[in-house]
Design a protein around this motif. Structure first.
Motif, PDB file in Angstrom:
ATOM      1  N   TYR A  45       0.724  -1.093  -0.153  1.00 57.14           N
ATOM      2  CA  TYR A  45      -0.265  -0.045   0.089  1.00 57.14           C
ATOM      3  C   TYR A  45       1.206   1.004   0.005  1.00 57.14           C
ATOM      4  O   TYR A  45       0.361   2.112  -0.684  1.00 57.14           O
ATOM      5  CB  TYR A  45      -0.802   0.290   1.420  1.00 57.14           C
ATOM      6  CG  TYR A  45      -2.036  -1.208   1.397  1.00 57.14           C
ATOM      7  CD1 TYR A  45      -2.918  -1.381   0.594  1.00 57.14           C
ATOM      8  CD2 TYR A  45      -1.667  -2.365   2.174  1.00 57.14           C
ATOM      9  CE1 TYR A  45      -3.427  -2.448   0.335  1.00 57.14           C
ATOM     10  CE2 TYR A  45      -2.504  -3.387   2.732  1.00 57.14           C
ATOM     11  CZ  TYR A  45      -3.311  -3.810   1.166  1.00 57.14           C
ATOM     12  OH  TYR A  45      -4.615  -4.650   1.863  1.00 57.14           O
ATOM     13  N   VAL A  46       2.385   1.500   0.254  1.00 56.71           N
ATOM     14  CA  VAL A  46       3.387   1.824   0.619  1.00 56.71           C
ATOM     15  C   VAL A  46       3.305   3.118  -0.843  1.00 56.71           C
ATOM     16  O   VAL A  46       3.402   2.235  -1.488  1.00 56.71           O
ATOM     17  CB  VAL A  46       4.482   2.586   0.627  1.00 56.71           C
ATOM     18  CG1 VAL A  46       4.963   0.989   0.455  1.00 56.71           C
ATOM     19  CG2 VAL A  46       5.115   3.363   1.374  1.00 56.71           C
ATOM     20  N   SER A 105      -3.773   4.229  -1.438  1.00 53.77           N
ATOM     21  CA  SER A 105      -3.902   3.572  -0.815  1.00 53.77           C
ATOM     22  C   SER A 105      -2.948   3.107   0.718  1.00 53.77           C
ATOM     23  O   SER A 105      -2.668   3.534   1.479  1.00 53.77           O
ATOM     24  CB  SER A 105      -3.613   2.195  -1.341  1.00 53.77           C
ATOM     25  OG  SER A 105      -2.609   2.343  -2.089  1.00 53.77           O
ATOM     26  N   SER A 106      -1.368   4.254  -0.260  1.00 58.61           N
ATOM     27  CA  SER A 106      -0.924   4.985   1.513  1.00 58.61           C
ATOM     28  C   SER A 106      -0.982   5.352   1.968  1.00 58.61           C
ATOM     29  O   SER A 106      -0.611   5.919   3.240  1.00 58.61           O
ATOM     30  CB  SER A 106       0.256   5.864   1.041  1.00 58.61           C
ATOM     31  OG  SER A 106      -0.014   7.246   0.168  1.00 58.61           O
ATOM     32  N   SER A 107      -2.834   6.123   2.248  1.00 60.02           N
ATOM     33  CA  SER A 107      -2.850   6.826   3.596  1.00 60.02           C
ATOM     34  C   SER A 107      -4.111   6.380   3.861  1.00 60.02           C
ATOM     35  O   SER A 107      -3.618   6.517   5.578  1.00 60.02           O
ATOM     36  CB  SER A 107      -4.818   7.698   2.560  1.00 60.02           C
ATOM     37  OG  SER A 107      -3.500   9.156   1.990  1.00 60.02           O
ATOM     38  N   PHE A 108      -3.476   4.651   3.717  1.00 54.36           N
ATOM     39  CA  PHE A 108      -4.365   3.527   4.737  1.00 54.36           C
ATOM     40  C   PHE A 108      -2.893   2.513   6.011  1.00 54.36           C
ATOM     41  O   PHE A 108      -3.064   1.696   6.089  1.00 54.36           O
ATOM     42  CB  PHE A 108      -5.002   2.500   4.170  1.00 54.36           C
ATOM     43  CG  PHE A 108      -6.712   3.504   3.733  1.00 54.36           C
ATOM     44  CD1 PHE A 108      -7.573   3.854   4.233  1.00 54.36           C
ATOM     45  CD2 PHE A 108      -6.640   4.226   2.026  1.00 54.36           C
ATOM     46  CE1 PHE A 108      -8.542   4.197   3.760  1.00 54.36           C
ATOM     47  CE2 PHE A 108      -7.858   4.872   1.706  1.00 54.36           C
ATOM     48  CZ  PHE A 108      -8.745   5.292   2.160  1.00 54.36           C
ATOM     49  N   ALA A 109      -1.742   2.725   5.226  1.00 55.07           N
ATOM     50  CA  ALA A 109      -0.621   1.967   5.279  1.00 55.07           C
ATOM     51  C   ALA A 109      -0.329   3.543   6.887  1.00 55.07           C
ATOM     52  O   ALA A 109       0.229   4.325   6.471  1.00 55.07           O
ATOM     53  CB  ALA A 109      -0.084   2.437   4.722  1.00 55.07           C
ATOM     54  N   PRO A 124      15.055   6.664  -4.017  1.00 53.01           N
ATOM     55  CA  PRO A 124      13.556   6.902  -3.730  1.00 53.01           C
ATOM     56  C   PRO A 124      12.735   7.066  -2.336  1.00 53.01           C
ATOM     57  O   PRO A 124      12.794   5.853  -1.900  1.00 53.01           O
ATOM     58  CB  PRO A 124      12.657   5.978  -4.238  1.00 53.01           C
ATOM     59  CG  PRO A 124      13.092   5.507  -4.753  1.00 53.01           C
ATOM     60  CD  PRO A 124      14.533   5.723  -4.772  1.00 53.01           C
ATOM     61  N   GLY A 125      12.046   7.766  -1.823  1.00 51.84           N
ATOM     62  CA  GLY A 125      11.430   7.789  -1.031  1.00 51.84           C
ATOM     63  C   GLY A 125       9.944   7.128  -0.220  1.00 51.84           C
ATOM     64  O   GLY A 125       9.336   6.834  -1.465  1.00 51.84           O
ATOM     65  N   LEU A 126       9.434   6.456   0.531  1.00 50.88           N
ATOM     66  CA  LEU A 126       8.540   5.827   0.356  1.00 50.88           C
ATOM     67  C   LEU A 126       7.331   6.807   1.850  1.00 50.88           C
ATOM     68  O   LEU A 126       7.755   7.272   2.848  1.00 50.88           O
ATOM     69  CB  LEU A 126       8.629   4.807   1.847  1.00 50.88           C
ATOM     70  CG  LEU A 126       9.568   3.645   0.920  1.00 50.88           C
ATOM     71  CD1 LEU A 126       9.765   2.471   1.977  1.00 50.88           C
ATOM     72  CD2 LEU A 126       8.906   2.913  -0.431  1.00 50.88           C
ATOM     73  N   PHE A 127       6.528   7.057   0.895  1.00 51.94           N
ATOM     74  CA  PHE A 127       5.580   7.996   2.088  1.00 51.94           C
ATOM     75  C   PHE A 127       4.123   7.270   2.320  1.00 51.94           C
ATOM     76  O   PHE A 127       3.580   6.141   1.603  1.00 51.94           O
ATOM     77  CB  PHE A 127       5.218   9.055   0.696  1.00 51.94           C
ATOM     78  CG  PHE A 127       6.225  10.063   0.777  1.00 51.94           C
ATOM     79  CD1 PHE A 127       6.625  10.202   0.858  1.00 51.94           C
ATOM     80  CD2 PHE A 127       6.409   9.358  -0.500  1.00 51.94           C
ATOM     81  CE1 PHE A 127       7.953  11.575   1.042  1.00 51.94           C
ATOM     82  CE2 PHE A 127       7.840  10.095  -1.442  1.00 51.94           C
ATOM     83  CZ  PHE A 127       8.032  11.313  -0.338  1.00 51.94           C
ATOM     84  N   LEU A 128       3.875   7.180   3.530  1.00 52.35           N
ATOM     85  CA  LEU A 128       2.618   6.398   3.928  1.00 52.35           C
ATOM     86  C   LEU A 128       1.440   7.399   5.247  1.00 52.35           C
ATOM     87  O   LEU A 128       2.600   8.464   5.804  1.00 52.35           O
ATOM     88  CB  LEU A 128       3.048   4.967   4.651  1.00 52.35           C
ATOM     89  CG  LEU A 128       3.946   4.786   5.708  1.00 52.35           C
ATOM     90  CD1 LEU A 128       4.071   3.393   6.109  1.00 52.35           C
ATOM     91  CD2 LEU A 128       5.199   5.098   5.755  1.00 52.35           C
ATOM     92  N   GLY A 129       0.688   7.481   5.469  1.00 46.71           N
ATOM     93  CA  GLY A 129      -0.180   8.046   6.427  1.00 46.71           C
ATOM     94  C   GLY A 129      -0.874   8.611   6.344  1.00 46.71           C
ATOM     95  O   GLY A 129      -0.742   8.978   5.207  1.00 46.71           O
ATOM     96  N   LEU A 130      -1.957   8.725   6.868  1.00 48.94           N
ATOM     97  CA  LEU A 130      -3.203   9.700   6.922  1.00 48.94           C
ATOM     98  C   LEU A 130      -2.997  11.304   7.348  1.00 48.94           C
ATOM     99  O   LEU A 130      -3.894  11.509   7.204  1.00 48.94           O
ATOM    100  CB  LEU A 130      -4.373   9.044   8.049  1.00 48.94           C
ATOM    101  CG  LEU A 130      -5.715   9.516   7.279  1.00 48.94           C
ATOM    102  CD1 LEU A 130      -6.271   8.757   6.180  1.00 48.94           C
ATOM    103  CD2 LEU A 130      -6.401   8.451   8.790  1.00 48.94           C
ATOM    104  N   SER A 131      -1.892  11.051   7.631  1.00 53.90           N
ATOM    105  CA  SER A 131      -1.551  12.695   8.415  1.00 53.90           C
ATOM    106  C   SER A 131      -1.765  13.714   6.952  1.00 53.90           C
ATOM    107  O   SER A 131      -2.410  14.970   7.556  1.00 53.90           O
ATOM    108  CB  SER A 131      -0.125  13.183   9.429  1.00 53.90           C
ATOM    109  OG  SER A 131       0.621  12.254   8.241  1.00 53.90           O
ATOM    110  N   GLY A 132      -1.486  13.727   6.409  1.00 53.84           N
ATOM    111  CA  GLY A 132      -1.941  14.675   4.933  1.00 53.84           C
ATOM    112  C   GLY A 132      -3.254  15.392   5.215  1.00 53.84           C
ATOM    113  O   GLY A 132      -3.723  15.781   4.760  1.00 53.84           O
ATOM    114  N   VAL A 133      -3.832  13.598   5.601  1.00 51.61           N
ATOM    115  CA  VAL A 133      -4.988  13.928   5.180  1.00 51.61           C
ATOM    116  C   VAL A 133      -6.081  14.721   6.046  1.00 51.61           C
ATOM    117  O   VAL A 133      -6.640  15.370   6.394  1.00 51.61           O
ATOM    118  CB  VAL A 133      -5.909  12.564   4.471  1.00 51.61           C
ATOM    119  CG1 VAL A 133      -7.120  12.784   4.783  1.00 51.61           C
ATOM    120  CG2 VAL A 133      -5.647  11.993   3.546  1.00 51.61           C
ATOM    121  N   VAL A 134      -5.000  14.362   6.927  1.00 48.43           N
ATOM    122  CA  VAL A 134      -5.554  15.007   8.736  1.00 48.43           C
ATOM    123  C   VAL A 134      -5.723  16.661   7.854  1.00 48.43           C
ATOM    124  O   VAL A 134      -6.409  17.062   8.628  1.00 48.43           O
ATOM    125  CB  VAL A 134      -5.461  14.829   9.830  1.00 48.43           C
ATOM    126  CG1 VAL A 134      -4.894  15.218  11.192  1.00 48.43           C
ATOM    127  CG2 VAL A 134      -5.773  13.134  10.098  1.00 48.43           C
TER     128      VAL A 134
END
Length: 240
Positions: free
Chosen positions: A67-68, A81-85, A140-150
């Motif tokens: 998902y990342v 999908s990364s927003s949910f990881a 290349p970076g890996l981006f994940l998490g809901l914080s951008g949406v928050v």
């Protein structure tokens, strides 16, 4: 040995191991006794051999690999999908608290269909911004998490209902108290804190750009599409 194990686990944590191995190989320095091309071949042979042996030890697989979002790929599906990881429980719980404070209220005000559109727009915009901002890195970076949406929900609330009272816990050493804080104060504090860290060029695993761009996206989306929702909300609050 410790450095090697950290490197191999880092490669293993990427969804596309061939991509990240090639990035490391291309970023490697020329070996003193060999030409540039021969140096790359030697490094490639060594790294691919070491990683093959590492894989034979059956290292743990990471669920988030599916998902990342990998920076620079501009994979829209992965951006969403990364927003949910999430990286760990602290990461997940922190984002859930922020989402509960702002996201649920936004959904209640604008309805599920506009909310889904807002969620998707923020996720994609944050993914694009992260790729462009961190695109100069060799790896290349890996981006994940809901914080951008928050943060996007914070930006949305700044437009829709900045005076909304958000429950927060105020603490000092051992004194704890529940307080209600206007949404605009919380939003400005967190957005300003992230802008400060970007300007200071703080070295951190936190994606501050995702937070800032998420907040801007939420606010701009609201200006463009949520004017009627704000008018309805203000009317309801005034006349019940």
């Amino acid at each position: 040995p410790e450095a090697c194990s950290v490197f191999l686990m880092q490669v293993h944590s990427y969804p596309d191991t061939e991509l990240i191995l090639n990035e490391f190989i291309n970023a490697s320095k020329k070996l003193s006794k060999y030409s540039e091309s021969d140096s790359k071949k030697i490094v490639k042979k060594y790294l691919t051999g070491a990683f093959s042996k590492f894989k034979e030890s059956n290292p743990p697989e990471y669920l988030v690999n599916d998902y990342v979002y990998i920076g620079g790929t501009f994979d829209v599906g992965r951006m969403v999908s990364s927003s949910f990881a999430h990286a760990d429980w602290n990461h997940l719980i922190g984002n859930i608290l922020g989402y509960t404070a702002f996201g649920l209220l936004v959904e209640l005000i604008i309805g599920p269909f506009l909310f889904i559109a807002l969620f998707l727009v923020i996720s994609i915009t944050v993914g694009i911004a992260s790729s462009l901002w961190y695109g100069g890195s060799d790896i290349p970076g890996l981006f994940l998490g809901l914080s951008g949406v928050v943060f996007g929900m914070m930006g949305t609330m700044l437009y829709l209902w900045p005076e909304a009272r958000i429950k927060a816990i105020l603490w000092f050493i051992i004194i704890v108290k529940n307080v209600s804080v206007p949404a605009w104060i919380i939003a400005i504090f967190y957005i300003g804190w992230n802008v400060h860290y970007v300007l200071q060029q703080v070295d951190s695993n936190t994606n501050f750009i995702a937070h800032i761009v998420g907040a801007l996206t939420g606010f701009i989306f609201s200006l463009l599409f949520l004017k009627k929702k704000k008018e309805d909300l203000m009317y309801m609050l005034k006349y019940g």
